[in-house]
Enzyme design. Structure first.
Site, PDB file in Angstrom:
ATOM      1  N   LYS A 108     -34.161  -7.567  10.786  1.00  0.00           N
ATOM      2  CA  LYS A 108     -33.142  -7.808  11.804  1.00  0.00           C
ATOM      3  C   LYS A 108     -33.560  -9.009  12.607  1.00  0.00           C
ATOM      4  O   LYS A 108     -34.757  -9.267  12.773  1.00  0.00           O
ATOM      5  CB  LYS A 108     -33.027  -6.589  12.735  1.00  0.00           C
ATOM      6  CG  LYS A 108     -31.687  -6.482  13.393  1.00  0.00           C
ATOM      7  CD  LYS A 108     -30.649  -5.990  12.400  1.00  0.00           C
ATOM      8  CE  LYS A 108     -29.335  -5.644  13.032  1.00  0.00           C
ATOM      9  NZ  LYS A 108     -28.469  -4.941  12.068  1.00  0.00           N
TER      10      LYS A 108
HETATM   11  P1  NAD Z   1     -19.082  -6.853  17.300  1.00  0.00           P
HETATM   12  O1  NAD Z   1     -19.814  -7.800  18.188  1.00  0.00           O
HETATM   13  O2  NAD Z   1     -18.093  -7.382  16.331  1.00  0.00           O
HETATM   14  O3  NAD Z   1     -18.331  -5.739  18.198  1.00  0.00           O
HETATM   15  C1  NAD Z   1     -18.994  -4.972  19.152  1.00  0.00           C
HETATM   16  C2  NAD Z   1     -17.964  -4.252  20.022  1.00  0.00           C
HETATM   17  O4  NAD Z   1     -18.660  -3.378  20.923  1.00  0.00           O
HETATM   18  C3  NAD Z   1     -17.132  -5.187  20.893  1.00  0.00           C
HETATM   19  O5  NAD Z   1     -15.820  -4.662  21.011  1.00  0.00           O
HETATM   20  C4  NAD Z   1     -17.861  -5.131  22.238  1.00  0.00           C
HETATM   21  O6  NAD Z   1     -17.007  -5.481  23.350  1.00  0.00           O
HETATM   22  C5  NAD Z   1     -18.251  -3.669  22.262  1.00  0.00           C
HETATM   23  N1  NAD Z   1     -19.360  -3.406  23.181  1.00  0.00           N
HETATM   24  C6  NAD Z   1     -20.493  -4.127  23.380  1.00  0.00           C
HETATM   25  N2  NAD Z   1     -21.246  -3.548  24.323  1.00  0.00           N
HETATM   26  C7  NAD Z   1     -20.595  -2.438  24.713  1.00  0.00           C
HETATM   27  C8  NAD Z   1     -20.866  -1.413  25.658  1.00  0.00           C
HETATM   28  N3  NAD Z   1     -21.964  -1.467  26.435  1.00  0.00           N
HETATM   29  N4  NAD Z   1     -19.963  -0.425  25.788  1.00  0.00           N
HETATM   30  C9  NAD Z   1     -18.841  -0.382  25.041  1.00  0.00           C
HETATM   31  N5  NAD Z   1     -18.526  -1.319  24.134  1.00  0.00           N
HETATM   32  C10 NAD Z   1     -19.390  -2.340  23.979  1.00  0.00           C
HETATM   33  O7  NAD Z   1     -20.222  -6.017  16.565  1.00  0.00           O
HETATM   34  P2  NAD Z   1     -20.090  -5.194  15.184  1.00  0.00           P
HETATM   35  O8  NAD Z   1     -20.528  -6.078  14.080  1.00  0.00           O
HETATM   36  O9  NAD Z   1     -18.780  -4.495  15.128  1.00  0.00           O
HETATM   37  O10 NAD Z   1     -21.273  -4.134  15.372  1.00  0.00           O
HETATM   38  C11 NAD Z   1     -21.090  -2.917  16.111  1.00  0.00           C
HETATM   39  C12 NAD Z   1     -22.218  -1.954  15.770  1.00  0.00           C
HETATM   40  O11 NAD Z   1     -22.204  -1.687  14.355  1.00  0.00           O
HETATM   41  C13 NAD Z   1     -23.635  -2.461  16.084  1.00  0.00           C
HETATM   42  O12 NAD Z   1     -24.426  -1.346  16.430  1.00  0.00           O
HETATM   43  C14 NAD Z   1     -24.106  -2.998  14.746  1.00  0.00           C
HETATM   44  O13 NAD Z   1     -25.514  -3.045  14.644  1.00  0.00           O
HETATM   45  C15 NAD Z   1     -23.501  -1.969  13.816  1.00  0.00           C
HETATM   46  N6  NAD Z   1     -23.342  -2.416  12.424  1.00  0.00           N
HETATM   47  C16 NAD Z   1     -22.636  -3.552  12.151  1.00  0.00           C
HETATM   48  C17 NAD Z   1     -22.469  -3.930  10.819  1.00  0.00           C
HETATM   49  C18 NAD Z   1     -21.634  -5.129  10.436  1.00  0.00           C
HETATM   50  O14 NAD Z   1     -21.360  -5.282   9.240  1.00  0.00           O
HETATM   51  N7  NAD Z   1     -21.176  -5.942  11.362  1.00  0.00           N
HETATM   52  C19 NAD Z   1     -23.042  -3.169   9.788  1.00  0.00           C
HETATM   53  C20 NAD Z   1     -23.755  -2.012  10.117  1.00  0.00           C
HETATM   54  C21 NAD Z   1     -23.888  -1.643  11.443  1.00  0.00           C
END
Ligand code: NAD
Length: 420
Positions: A109
């Site tokens: 990461k």
């Molecule tokens: P992103 O940046 O596209 O979206 C994140 C969302 O969460 C946004 O809407 C943001 O406003 C919201 N957010 C941030 N802080 C917050 C808080 N304190 N309270 C409420 N909402 C909050 O990110 P993403 O890629 O969708 O990732 C989201 C989660 O999924 C993370 O934990 C990431 O590690 C995990 N994840 C992502 C992927 C991927 O393919 N992108 C794969 C596996 C896991």
């Protein structure tokens, strides 16, 4: 290095999970230690010329957890609170997830402590290119492959791919995954994590006998993962009763159209201003009466303070590490909430990243139908193995998923032996 890891609450969470599992499996101390510590932890400073002419320095990190079965793989996160300890925890979770899903990767990461919403596009480009340049000695298509995560996207990956390719003198699309399709990205990668979440939610609802009526679903975090899961579940006939972002959420008892919400946000509006819906806080969203609660934002959102107030039947952990160890101990005893643990629930992303890497390596691309079919087969296999292992051992579902992943890594390390 280690003292800072130890202080991070997210690292503590990953470590507690690891120690619980190695304890349940009664593994010798030497094997436990070897798989606990990351193989490499890299800290860099990323100087960026800002649009106003000033220079700002952002701390950048990359942790590669283990390189025993293939290159390391994992996302790159831009968030103000990123620390080395958080990145180390996320790298460990990636290792266990890849092993659980049978992918030939160790976990990694990366992160840069910055607020991407406060940077211009050109500042983000300079930051991404400089971070990539700093990482060049430590990455490569057979060493470490990055992907988007919180705060990064396809454009970030395109800049990384370009920076690396300019360095070696020819295009190297396989240096990152989650790229735009016309730069060697894969069909379905953009929505893959959400597709996987939706698939596992439906499988679990079926097994709990909840599929007779539309599932009522609340989603915290309406980003790449949360929005894609919402759109897919809505297509399957579910009612998305609430969604949120960092500023708060909206609720509509009769259900929201997630494509309309996504379109509203893309047009530059704030999610909380979505019309004909009630505003709610993130805390209210987490404790709504619903069938499925999907935390899809950041770590440690389900805590000992709110876990007893959850009113869902299924907790589908789309985010990494959304549940603290204290809350998990309560969930473990509480049989009426069925958890889909993060390392299984959000594995669709890394599975399609693996497909993208394979397609790039062979320069031969698959159709959307082929990617979806392979994704569902690979997820189904992981889901089935967790269920079988759980039946065999009587372990709680998170413990079963973690134990499968962790034992596979320990086994690989034993087979390779210790160098020299
Ligand atoms: P992103 O940046 O596209 O979206 C994140 C969302 O969460 C946004 O809407 C943001 O406003 C919201 N957010 C941030 N802080 C917050 C808080 N304190 N309270 C409420 N909402 C909050 O990110 P993403 O890629 O969708 O990732 C989201 C989660 O999924 C993370 O934990 C990431 O590690 C995990 N994840 C992502 C992927 C991927 O393919 N992108 C794969 C596996 C896991």
């Amino acid at each position: 290095m280690f003292p800072e890891f130890l202080e991070s609450p997210t690292y503590q969470l990953a470590r507690q999970q690891y120690e619980r599992i190695t304890g349940l499996l009664d593994l010798p101390q030497s094997e436990r230690e070897r798989t606990l510590w990351p193989r490499r932890a890299i800290v860099v400073s990323v100087p960026v010329r800002m649009d106003n002419g000033a220079t700002r320095i952002f701390p950048g990190y990359r942790v590669q957890h283990h390189l025993s079965v293939g290159p390391t793989k994992g996302g790159l996160r831009y968030h103000p609170d990123v620390t080395l300890g958080e990145v180390a925890a996320l790298a460990m979770w990636m290792s266990w997830k890849c092993a659980l899903c049978g992918l030939p990767y160790g976990g990694a990461k990366g992160g840069v402590a910055c607020d991407p919403t406060q940077l211009s596009r050109s500042e983000l480009e300079r930051l991404t290119r400089r971070y990539t340049q700093e990482m060049i000695p430590f990455i490569g298509p057979h060493v470490d492959v990055m992907a988007p995560d919180l705060g990064t996207d396809e454009q970030t990956m395109a800049w990384m791919m370009d920076t690396y390719s300019m360095h070696v003198g020819h295009p190297v699309p396989q240096i990152v995954t989650g790229k735009p399709v016309n730069l060697g990205g894969s069909a379905c990668r953009r929505e893959a994590t959400g597709l996987g979440v939706a698939y596992l939610v439906n499988r679990t609802a079926e097994s709990l006998g909840l599929s007779g009526r539309p599932l009522r679903i609340a989603i915290q975090g309406f980003g790449k993962v949360g929005a894609a899961a919402a759109v897919q579940l809505h297509r399957f006939g579910a009612k998305i009763i609430a969604v949120s972002d960092v500023h708060g959420g909206v609720f509509r008892q009769g259900g929201l159209d997630p494509a309309a919400v996504a379109d509203f946000v893309q047009r530059g509006h704030r999610l909380v201003d979505f019309p004909d819906a009630d505003r709610i806080t993130n805390d209210e969203l987490l404790t709504l009466d619903c069938d499925v609660l999907i935390p899809a934002a950041i770590e440690r959102q389900i805590t000992e303070h709110n876990v007893r107030r959850l009113r869902c039947r299924i907790l589908a952990e789309a985010a990494n590490g959304p549940t603290t160890a204290e809350a998990d101990a309560i969930l473990r005893e509480q049989t009426d909430i069925h958890v889909i643990p993060d390392i299984l629930c959000n594995a669709g992303g890394v599975i399609v990243s693996y497909f993208e890497w394979v397609q790039d390596l062979q320069s031969f691309f698959w159709s959307e139908a082929e990617v979806r079919d392979r994704l569902y087969r690979q997820l189904e296999a992981a889901h089935h193995q967790v269920q079988q292992y759980r039946k065999k051992t009587g372990f709680y579902i998170r413990d079963a998923a973690l134990a499968l992943g962790i034992t596979r890594i320990i086994e690989a390390k034993k087979l390779r032996g210790l160098f020299p």
